[in-house]
Design a protein around this motif. Structure first.
Motif, PDB file in Angstrom:
ATOM      1  N   UNK A   1       0.982  -1.277  -0.027  1.00  0.00           N
ATOM      2  CA  UNK A   1       0.000  -0.177  -0.470  1.00  0.00           C
ATOM      3  C   UNK A   1       0.996   1.690   0.468  1.00  0.00           C
ATOM      4  N   UNK A   2       0.701   2.572  -0.715  1.00  0.00           N
ATOM      5  CA  UNK A   2       0.787   3.568  -0.841  1.00  0.00           C
ATOM      6  C   UNK A   2       0.308   4.721  -0.528  1.00  0.00           C
ATOM      7  N   UNK A   3       0.426   5.386   0.118  1.00  0.00           N
ATOM      8  CA  UNK A   3      -0.168   7.260  -0.422  1.00  0.00           C
ATOM      9  C   UNK A   3       0.471   8.045  -0.717  1.00  0.00           C
ATOM     10  N   UNK A   4      -0.449   8.623  -1.733  1.00  0.00           N
ATOM     11  CA  UNK A   4      -0.168   9.946  -2.295  1.00  0.00           C
ATOM     12  C   UNK A   4      -0.661  11.147  -2.413  1.00  0.00           C
ATOM     13  N   UNK A  95       4.037   8.293   0.298  1.00  0.00           N
ATOM     14  CA  UNK A  95       4.285   7.850   1.126  1.00  0.00           C
ATOM     15  C   UNK A  95       4.219   6.502   1.244  1.00  0.00           C
ATOM     16  N   UNK A  96       5.081   5.452   1.805  1.00  0.00           N
ATOM     17  CA  UNK A  96       4.894   4.324   2.466  1.00  0.00           C
ATOM     18  C   UNK A  96       4.828   4.917   3.844  1.00  0.00           C
ATOM     19  N   UNK A  97       3.449   3.202   4.187  1.00  0.00           N
ATOM     20  CA  UNK A  97       3.780   3.207   5.548  1.00  0.00           C
ATOM     21  C   UNK A  97       4.993   2.317   6.381  1.00  0.00           C
ATOM     22  N   UNK A  98       5.049   2.388   7.151  1.00  0.00           N
ATOM     23  CA  UNK A  98       6.098   2.312   8.518  1.00  0.00           C
ATOM     24  C   UNK A  98       5.651   0.777   9.516  1.00  0.00           C
TER      25      UNK A  98
END
Length: 104
Positions: A1-4, A95-98
């Motif tokens: 999953x990524x966030x833009x 943005x990639x979650x940790x």
């Protein structure tokens, strides 16, 4: 999953016009074509004339394919023409979650 994270700096005095155009011409198209819509935000304190949009995708490949399809959609091009001159600058971050993030 990524966030833009799409970060727009709007020309001073044009925020109302930009938000109205996005609400009436842009958002429904993006919801149809893109990933999961997380939210649309403006700044109240600090840097003004600033809009942030957040979108969720399963992968970069999904993001690229969906954005390509949206860019080919004629009404999206009409929206881009309607907001021409309203955006002073734009920055896009992926943005990639940790492991600490509840969004994975």
């Amino acid at each position: 999953m990524i966030l833009e994270e799409r970060d727009y700096h709007i020309v001073p005095g044009r925020m109302g016009d930009f938000l109205k155009a996005y609400e009436t011409l842009g958002l429904d198209i993006q919801k149809r074509f893109l990933g999961t819509f997380i939210g649309h935000f403006v700044t109240e304190i600090g840097e003004l004339n600033h809009v942030v949009a957040l979108w969720r995708y399963e992968s970069m490949a999904e993001r690229e394919a969906k954005r390509k399809d949206m860019m080919a959609h004629a009404p999206w091009q009409d929206y881009l023409a309607a907001i021409k001159g309203m955006i002073q600058s734009q920055q896009t971050r992926i943005l990639a979650p940790t492991a600490l993030s509840p969004m994975k």
